[in-house]
Write a protein that holds these residues in place. Structure first.
Motif, PDB file in Angstrom:
ATOM      1  N   ALA A  33      99.112  18.200 -17.837  1.00 38.04           N
ATOM      2  CA  ALA A  33     100.040  17.309 -18.537  1.00 38.04           C
ATOM      3  C   ALA A  33     101.012  18.098 -19.414  1.00 38.04           C
ATOM      4  O   ALA A  33     102.206  17.772 -19.490  1.00 38.04           O
ATOM      5  N   LEU A  34     100.524  19.154 -20.075  1.00 35.88           N
ATOM      6  CA  LEU A  34     101.403  19.962 -20.926  1.00 35.88           C
ATOM      7  C   LEU A  34     102.421  20.718 -20.075  1.00 35.88           C
ATOM      8  O   LEU A  34     103.599  20.824 -20.449  1.00 35.88           O
ATOM      9  N   TYR A  35     101.983  21.244 -18.938  1.00 36.62           N
ATOM     10  CA  TYR A  35     102.915  21.940 -18.043  1.00 36.62           C
ATOM     11  C   TYR A  35     104.045  21.001 -17.631  1.00 36.62           C
ATOM     12  O   TYR A  35     105.229  21.368 -17.673  1.00 36.62           O
ATOM     13  N   LEU A  36     103.697  19.789 -17.240  1.00 32.19           N
ATOM     14  CA  LEU A  36     104.708  18.834 -16.798  1.00 32.19           C
ATOM     15  C   LEU A  36     105.605  18.402 -17.953  1.00 32.19           C
ATOM     16  O   LEU A  36     106.808  18.156 -17.772  1.00 32.19           O
ATOM     17  N   GLN A  37     105.048  18.309 -19.137  1.00 31.29           N
ATOM     18  CA  GLN A  37     105.862  17.948 -20.298  1.00 31.29           C
ATOM     19  C   GLN A  37     106.922  19.004 -20.573  1.00 31.29           C
ATOM     20  O   GLN A  37     108.101  18.687 -20.791  1.00 31.29           O
ATOM     21  N   VAL A  38     106.516  20.264 -20.543  1.00 31.60           N
ATOM     22  CA  VAL A  38     107.477  21.346 -20.754  1.00 31.60           C
ATOM     23  C   VAL A  38     108.500  21.368 -19.618  1.00 31.60           C
ATOM     24  O   VAL A  38     109.703  21.582 -19.843  1.00 31.60           O
ATOM     25  N   LEU A  39     108.043  21.126 -18.402  1.00 31.11           N
ATOM     26  CA  LEU A  39     108.962  21.124 -17.262  1.00 31.11           C
ATOM     27  C   LEU A  39     110.015  20.036 -17.417  1.00 31.11           C
ATOM     28  O   LEU A  39     111.204  20.263 -17.135  1.00 31.11           O
ATOM     29  N   ARG A  40     109.617  18.865 -17.858  1.00 35.93           N
ATOM     30  CA  ARG A  40     110.591  17.784 -18.062  1.00 35.93           C
ATOM     31  C   ARG A  40     111.615  18.154 -19.128  1.00 35.93           C
ATOM     32  O   ARG A  40     112.777  17.749 -19.051  1.00 35.93           O
ATOM     33  N   GLN A  41     111.199  18.939 -20.099  1.00 34.35           N
ATOM     34  CA  GLN A  41     112.118  19.332 -21.166  1.00 34.35           C
ATOM     35  C   GLN A  41     113.136  20.365 -20.707  1.00 34.35           C
ATOM     36  O   GLN A  41     114.306  20.314 -21.112  1.00 34.35           O
ATOM     37  N   VAL A  42     112.724  21.298 -19.863  1.00 32.14           N
ATOM     38  CA  VAL A  42     113.609  22.405 -19.486  1.00 32.14           C
ATOM     39  C   VAL A  42     114.383  22.124 -18.206  1.00 32.14           C
ATOM     40  O   VAL A  42     115.368  22.814 -17.922  1.00 32.14           O
ATOM     41  N   GLN A  49     122.507  24.823 -15.216  1.00 33.84           N
ATOM     42  CA  GLN A  49     122.902  26.213 -15.015  1.00 33.84           C
ATOM     43  C   GLN A  49     123.135  26.518 -13.543  1.00 33.84           C
ATOM     44  O   GLN A  49     124.098  27.195 -13.181  1.00 33.84           O
ATOM     45  N   ALA A  50     122.263  26.011 -12.663  1.00 35.56           N
ATOM     46  CA  ALA A  50     122.428  26.264 -11.234  1.00 35.56           C
ATOM     47  C   ALA A  50     123.708  25.619 -10.713  1.00 35.56           C
ATOM     48  O   ALA A  50     124.477  26.242  -9.961  1.00 35.56           O
ATOM     49  N   CYS A  51     123.962  24.369 -11.095  1.00 40.60           N
ATOM     50  CA  CYS A  51     125.180  23.691 -10.652  1.00 40.60           C
ATOM     51  C   CYS A  51     126.425  24.337 -11.255  1.00 40.60           C
ATOM     52  O   CYS A  51     127.474  24.402 -10.598  1.00 40.60           O
ATOM     53  N   ALA A 274     119.616  37.748  -2.197  1.00 40.32           N
ATOM     54  CA  ALA A 274     119.507  37.656  -3.653  1.00 40.32           C
ATOM     55  C   ALA A 274     120.455  36.577  -4.173  1.00 40.32           C
ATOM     56  O   ALA A 274     121.590  36.450  -3.716  1.00 40.32           O
ATOM     57  N   ALA A 275     119.966  35.792  -5.107  1.00 35.47           N
ATOM     58  CA  ALA A 275     120.759  34.697  -5.667  1.00 35.47           C
ATOM     59  C   ALA A 275     120.299  34.438  -7.090  1.00 35.47           C
ATOM     60  O   ALA A 275     119.179  34.796  -7.466  1.00 35.47           O
ATOM     61  N   PRO A 276     121.144  33.805  -7.911  1.00 36.06           N
ATOM     62  CA  PRO A 276     120.710  33.442  -9.266  1.00 36.06           C
ATOM     63  C   PRO A 276     119.529  32.496  -9.225  1.00 36.06           C
ATOM     64  O   PRO A 276     119.193  31.920  -8.181  1.00 36.06           O
ATOM     65  N   ALA A 277     118.883  32.334 -10.365  1.00 34.23           N
ATOM     66  CA  ALA A 277     117.694  31.480 -10.453  1.00 34.23           C
ATOM     67  C   ALA A 277     118.021  30.057 -10.020  1.00 34.23           C
ATOM     68  O   ALA A 277     119.095  29.522 -10.320  1.00 34.23           O
ATOM     69  N   ASN A 278     117.098  29.462  -9.274  1.00 37.03           N
ATOM     70  CA  ASN A 278     117.176  28.074  -8.828  1.00 37.03           C
ATOM     71  C   ASN A 278     118.297  27.837  -7.821  1.00 37.03           C
ATOM     72  O   ASN A 278     118.713  26.695  -7.602  1.00 37.03           O
ATOM     73  N   LEU A 279     118.782  28.911  -7.212  1.00 34.68           N
ATOM     74  CA  LEU A 279     119.746  28.818  -6.123  1.00 34.68           C
ATOM     75  C   LEU A 279     119.201  29.575  -4.923  1.00 34.68           C
ATOM     76  O   LEU A 279     118.403  30.506  -5.077  1.00 34.68           O
ATOM     77  N   MET A 280     119.642  29.194  -3.747  1.00 34.72           N
ATOM     78  CA  MET A 280     119.207  29.826  -2.513  1.00 34.72           C
ATOM     79  C   MET A 280     120.442  30.289  -1.750  1.00 34.72           C
ATOM     80  O   MET A 280     121.391  29.519  -1.559  1.00 34.72           O
ATOM     81  N   ARG A 281     120.418  31.550  -1.324  1.00 31.57           N
ATOM     82  CA  ARG A 281     121.482  32.092  -0.496  1.00 31.57           C
ATOM     83  C   ARG A 281     120.860  32.498   0.839  1.00 31.57           C
ATOM     84  O   ARG A 281     120.040  33.412   0.895  1.00 31.57           O
ATOM     85  N   LEU A 282     121.263  31.796   1.886  1.00 26.14           N
ATOM     86  CA  LEU A 282     120.649  31.992   3.189  1.00 26.14           C
ATOM     87  C   LEU A 282     121.633  32.689   4.121  1.00 26.14           C
ATOM     88  O   LEU A 282     122.725  32.169   4.382  1.00 26.14           O
ATOM     89  N   PRO A 283     121.297  33.890   4.631  1.00 27.27           N
ATOM     90  CA  PRO A 283     122.212  34.572   5.552  1.00 27.27           C
ATOM     91  C   PRO A 283     122.262  33.854   6.891  1.00 27.27           C
ATOM     92  O   PRO A 283     121.270  33.299   7.357  1.00 27.27           O
ATOM     93  N   LEU A 284     123.428  33.892   7.504  1.00 36.24           N
ATOM     94  CA  LEU A 284     123.614  33.248   8.796  1.00 36.24           C
ATOM     95  C   LEU A 284     123.612  34.308   9.886  1.00 36.24           C
ATOM     96  O   LEU A 284     124.331  35.301   9.784  1.00 36.24           O
TER      97      LEU A 284
END
Length: 362
Positions: A33-42, A49-51, A274-284
């Protein structure tokens, strides 16, 4: 045949271990429950930041060309998605989703077993079978021209649709984009809805996902923790996909990676750049002559990256890992006691069976 001195107390030892596990379950619930509480906050800040990186560093021209009202609407939609997802990031909601994922896996396994049985019992004929080919010379090898897997062609097509178009490229076809959006974005908001014809859960599964209770078997507790991790990953994956849909609708991006590709990346089946946090860069893997650095980029929220960015989440994760180790130790002890109990029961039955039958007195 002598009897071990502690064999008689095996049921008591098992009960003591069960009481210890029950007491530790309360602590486990608080940790989750504490993990999820912190996750909801951050989560709102990490998504922003990702967007922000996608809009200002990857597609700055597209974002700058959007009208002010459209930009505000886009940010409002993303914030709404994060808020809706956060309301589902609770222990109770994840238990519901974990139970559904477990049933999905069970249904898939049964379907695969049924397919295997059908293939094993196939007599080589079909309703529209063609005439049998002429026999080959001895020692010849016949090579089927059909591909063994259909996933490869689908993967290439998906990657082709997910390639990042250049500033001068034409925009994606609106009809295709709407079809992808309506087909995949629904998974984010209605993830907990299943078919009415879904197969019922097994008794063990029902006891594992009882509302408001954790299992009283350490092996089941470990399964419970694994199921909660799967549910959390599913929630974040759905949110990631929904955000990518809104970025497409808002005009920031012009392509959409399907959920199947996000799952492949999360499962480690596809290598990413390699990509910034919470982003995905997929090579084609195509178009090298035109664009050697062709790639697809999208939002992909993962617990491990969120934890790297947030010390409080790392602290919660460390507590969960320590608790897992303790439960694993209990599970090993529980298995040993259960085995000794079964052995003791079998020995008692053996001794009982080898006794000569008593002769009734007249």
């Amino acid at each position: 045949m002598s009897e071990p001195s502690d064999a008689i107390d095996l049921p008591g030892q098992l009960q003591t271990l069960t009481r210890q596990l029950t007491a530790s379950n309360q602590e486990l619930y608080r940790h989750v429950a504490l993990y999820l509480q912190v996750l909801r906050q951050v989560l709102p800040q990490r998504v922003q930041q990702a967007c922000f990186h996608l809009a200002t560093q990857v597609h700055p021209q597209r974002y700058a060309e959007l009208p002010e009202e459209r930009r505000r609407q886009l940010l409002g939609q993303i914030n709404e998605l994060v808020s809706r997802c956060s309301s589902l990031l609770t222990v109770e909601q994840l238990v519901i989703l974990a139970s559904q994922i477990s049933r999905e896996h069970l249904r898939r396994e049964r379907h695969e077993r049924q397919q295997l049985l059908e293939e094993l019992s196939w007599d080589g004929e079909s309703p529209n079978h063609s005439p049998e080919p002429e026999p080959l010379p001895p020692g010849s090898v016949q090579i089927a021209m059909a591909p063994p897997l259909t996933g490869g062609s689908f993967l290439m097509a998906a990657l082709a649709g997910g390639a990042e178009a250049g500033p001068d490229d034409a925009s994606a076809d609106d009809e295709v984009a709407d079809e992808d959006n309506d087909g995949d974005a629904q998974d984010q908001s209605e993830d907990e809805e299943l078919d009415d014809e879904e197969e019922p859960a097994s008794p063990g599964d029902r006891s594992l996902w009882q509302a408001g209770r954790l299992p009283e078997d350490p092996e089941q507790v470990l399964r419970w923790m694994d199921g909660m991790e799967l549910a959390l990953g599913r929630r974040l994956r759905n949110l990631s996909h929904a955000i990518n849909v809104e970025l497409l609708r808002g005009g920031v991006s012009r392509s959409l990676l399907p959920v199947s590709l996000l799952d492949a990346v999360l499962d480690g089946q596809l290598e990413t750049m390699a990509a910034p946090a919470n982003l995905m860069r997929l090579p084609l893997p195509f178009g090298a002559s035109r664009s050697p650095q062709a790639h697809a980029m999208a939002v992909l929220l993962r617990p491990v990256e969120l934890e790297l960015e947030e010390p409080r989440l790392r602290t919660c994760r460390r507590r969960l890992q320590q608790h897992r180790q303790e439960v694993r130790r209990m599970a090993q002890q529980f298995r040993r006691l259960q085995r000794r109990s079964r052995i003791h029961q079998a020995e008692q039955l053996w001794l009982q069976d080898i006794r000569p039958p008593s002769i009734p007195s007249d």
